[in-house]
Enzyme design. Structure first.
Site, PDB file in Angstrom:
ATOM      1  N   ASN A   7       0.856  -1.181   0.000  1.00  0.00           N
ATOM      2  CA  ASN A   7       0.000   0.000   0.000  1.00  0.00           C
ATOM      3  C   ASN A   7       0.901   1.242   0.000  1.00  0.00           C
ATOM      4  O   ASN A   7       1.720   1.422   0.916  1.00  0.00           O
ATOM      5  CB  ASN A   7      -0.901  -0.014   1.238  1.00  0.00           C
ATOM      6  CG  ASN A   7      -1.915   1.102   1.240  1.00  0.00           C
ATOM      7  OD1 ASN A   7      -1.591   2.245   0.955  1.00  0.00           O
ATOM      8  ND2 ASN A   7      -3.153   0.791   1.583  1.00  0.00           N
ATOM      9  N   HIS A  43      -5.565   3.470  -1.689  1.00  0.00           N
ATOM     10  CA  HIS A  43      -6.866   3.706  -1.054  1.00  0.00           C
ATOM     11  C   HIS A  43      -7.197   5.189  -1.184  1.00  0.00           C
ATOM     12  O   HIS A  43      -6.980   5.970  -0.258  1.00  0.00           O
ATOM     13  CB  HIS A  43      -6.812   3.289   0.418  1.00  0.00           C
ATOM     14  CG  HIS A  43      -8.136   3.288   1.102  1.00  0.00           C
ATOM     15  ND1 HIS A  43      -8.463   2.377   2.084  1.00  0.00           N
ATOM     16  CD2 HIS A  43      -9.233   4.074   0.961  1.00  0.00           C
ATOM     17  CE1 HIS A  43      -9.693   2.617   2.523  1.00  0.00           C
ATOM     18  NE2 HIS A  43     -10.173   3.652   1.849  1.00  0.00           N
ATOM     19  N   ARG A  45      -9.243   8.516  -1.068  1.00  0.00           N
ATOM     20  CA  ARG A  45     -10.390   8.996  -0.308  1.00  0.00           C
ATOM     21  C   ARG A  45     -10.958  10.242  -0.986  1.00  0.00           C
ATOM     22  O   ARG A  45     -10.273  10.878  -1.780  1.00  0.00           O
ATOM     23  CB  ARG A  45      -9.982   9.259   1.141  1.00  0.00           C
ATOM     24  CG  ARG A  45      -9.754   7.946   1.906  1.00  0.00           C
ATOM     25  CD  ARG A  45      -9.428   8.193   3.369  1.00  0.00           C
ATOM     26  NE  ARG A  45      -9.552   6.964   4.144  1.00  0.00           N
ATOM     27  CZ  ARG A  45      -8.590   6.049   4.279  1.00  0.00           C
ATOM     28  NH1 ARG A  45      -7.428   6.224   3.676  1.00  0.00           N
ATOM     29  NH2 ARG A  45      -8.785   4.953   4.997  1.00  0.00           N
ATOM     30  N   GLU A  70      -8.678   0.182  -3.014  1.00  0.00           N
ATOM     31  CA  GLU A  70      -9.561   0.062  -1.862  1.00  0.00           C
ATOM     32  C   GLU A  70     -10.388   1.328  -1.699  1.00  0.00           C
ATOM     33  O   GLU A  70      -9.941   2.412  -2.066  1.00  0.00           O
ATOM     34  CB  GLU A  70      -8.744  -0.128  -0.576  1.00  0.00           C
ATOM     35  CG  GLU A  70      -7.847  -1.327  -0.552  1.00  0.00           C
ATOM     36  CD  GLU A  70      -7.061  -1.421   0.747  1.00  0.00           C
ATOM     37  OE1 GLU A  70      -6.567  -2.521   1.044  1.00  0.00           O
ATOM     38  OE2 GLU A  70      -6.942  -0.407   1.463  1.00  0.00           O
ATOM     39  N   THR A 100      -8.001   6.319   9.108  1.00  0.00           N
ATOM     40  CA  THR A 100      -7.651   5.051   8.482  1.00  0.00           C
ATOM     41  C   THR A 100      -8.820   4.102   8.677  1.00  0.00           C
ATOM     42  O   THR A 100      -9.752   4.406   9.424  1.00  0.00           O
ATOM     43  CB  THR A 100      -6.355   4.470   9.092  1.00  0.00           C
ATOM     44  OG1 THR A 100      -5.958   3.298   8.365  1.00  0.00           O
ATOM     45  CG2 THR A 100      -6.549   4.113  10.556  1.00  0.00           C
ATOM     46  N   HIS A 190      -4.041  -4.585   7.621  1.00  0.00           N
ATOM     47  CA  HIS A 190      -4.149  -3.511   8.592  1.00  0.00           C
ATOM     48  C   HIS A 190      -3.280  -3.823   9.810  1.00  0.00           C
ATOM     49  O   HIS A 190      -3.564  -4.720  10.585  1.00  0.00           O
ATOM     50  CB  HIS A 190      -5.576  -3.241   9.054  1.00  0.00           C
ATOM     51  CG  HIS A 190      -5.742  -1.837   9.595  1.00  0.00           C
ATOM     52  ND1 HIS A 190      -6.068  -0.770   8.799  1.00  0.00           N
ATOM     53  CD2 HIS A 190      -5.552  -1.330  10.833  1.00  0.00           C
ATOM     54  CE1 HIS A 190      -6.120   0.337   9.527  1.00  0.00           C
ATOM     55  NE2 HIS A 190      -5.791   0.018  10.759  1.00  0.00           N
ATOM     56  N   ASP A 191      -2.208  -3.062   9.941  1.00  0.00           N
ATOM     57  CA  ASP A 191      -1.259  -3.157  11.054  1.00  0.00           C
ATOM     58  C   ASP A 191      -0.459  -4.453  11.074  1.00  0.00           C
ATOM     59  O   ASP A 191       0.167  -4.772  12.092  1.00  0.00           O
ATOM     60  CB  ASP A 191      -1.961  -2.950  12.403  1.00  0.00           C
ATOM     61  CG  ASP A 191      -2.349  -1.494  12.629  1.00  0.00           C
ATOM     62  OD1 ASP A 191      -1.891  -0.632  11.856  1.00  0.00           O
ATOM     63  OD2 ASP A 191      -3.120  -1.227  13.569  1.00  0.00           O
TER      64      ASP A 191
END
Length: 238
Positions: A7, A43, A45, A70, A100, A190-191
């Site tokens: 990402n 991603h 936005r 995403e 996020t 994620h993380d």
């Protein structure tokens, strides 16, 4: 072996902070692929505070692995995906002001909406994934939409990994087994980090793809992008 999709939102954040083109997002994407990344994730936005919609169009021209876009399927996002036609679209229920991603879809409550969106993208030959929490009912709900894959939201795993990794992974194992039983592919993100990825991948043998950005870019400040990409791939293969 699960593939690594990087990402690059954080690269775009750094670029935008000065208003120019340093670092060059497109060059970073090309370099990541040359270093061994097997996909590029973005991603965008609505406020374009990191990835800009034009970035998606530009990346489509140069990404030679897999481009994964995403986002929350609002009208502008749907139009962008329709135009770019990435290899994969991942549906994420982000509020416009979310810093996020912070939750998966309620696939039962939003079943009709998700079914319509999934059908729209799949009819264009775009592999479609739904971001979900590690909850059996949400996996079953995802199946009802006709989706190709789910992406397991792994923040809870990451936050509890150092306290009790066996307990942290347990719901993900159950969710993954249910997905495999239902014939749904499994992604995760994620993380996830160099510290916690190996154990996660070992416990989910049907894992197809991980999408990692924040940790990977942060670790690269010390270790370098090329080195870190290959460290991640080693953890996925061991």
């Amino acid at each position: 072996m699960a593939i690594l999709s990087v990402n690059i939102n954080k690269i775009a954040t750094l670029r935008n902070s000065r208003g120019g083109n340093v670092p060059d997002l497109l060059k970073v994407a090309v370099d990541l692929e040359s270093f061994g990344a097997q996909g590029i994730t973005i991603h965008p936005r609505p406020d374009e505070r990191h990835i800009k919609y034009q970035d998606a169009r530009d990346l489509k021209r140069i990404v030679t692995t897999e481009l994964n876009i995403e986002g929350n399927p609002i009208d502008s996002f749907i139009k962008l995906v329709d135009e770019v036609k990435p290899a994969q679209v991942t549906l994420v229920p982000d509020a416009p002001d979310a810093i996020t991603s912070n939750a998966g879809w309620d696939t039962i409550k939003h079943r009709d909406f998700l079914t319509e969106i999934v059908s729209h993208f799949r009819n264009q030959g775009i592999r479609t994934s739904i971001f979900v929490d590690s909850v059996i009912e949400m996996v079953e709900g995802a199946k009802e939409t006709g989706v190709d894959r789910i992406e397991l939201y792994t923040e809870d795993y990451a936050s509890h990994y150092n306290k009790d990794k066996e307990a942290a992974i347990a719901p993900y194992i159950k969710a993954a087994k249910k997905a495999t039983e239902l014939g749904i592919g499994i992604n995760a993100g994620h993380d996830l980090s160099l510290e916690n990825l190996k154990f996660f991948a070992q416990q989910l043998p049907d894992l197809l793809e991980v999408s990692i950005g924040h940790a990977l870019i942060s670790e690269s400040l010390y270790l370098g992008l090329e080195n870190v990409v290959n460290m991640y791939k080693a953890r996925l293969s061991s």
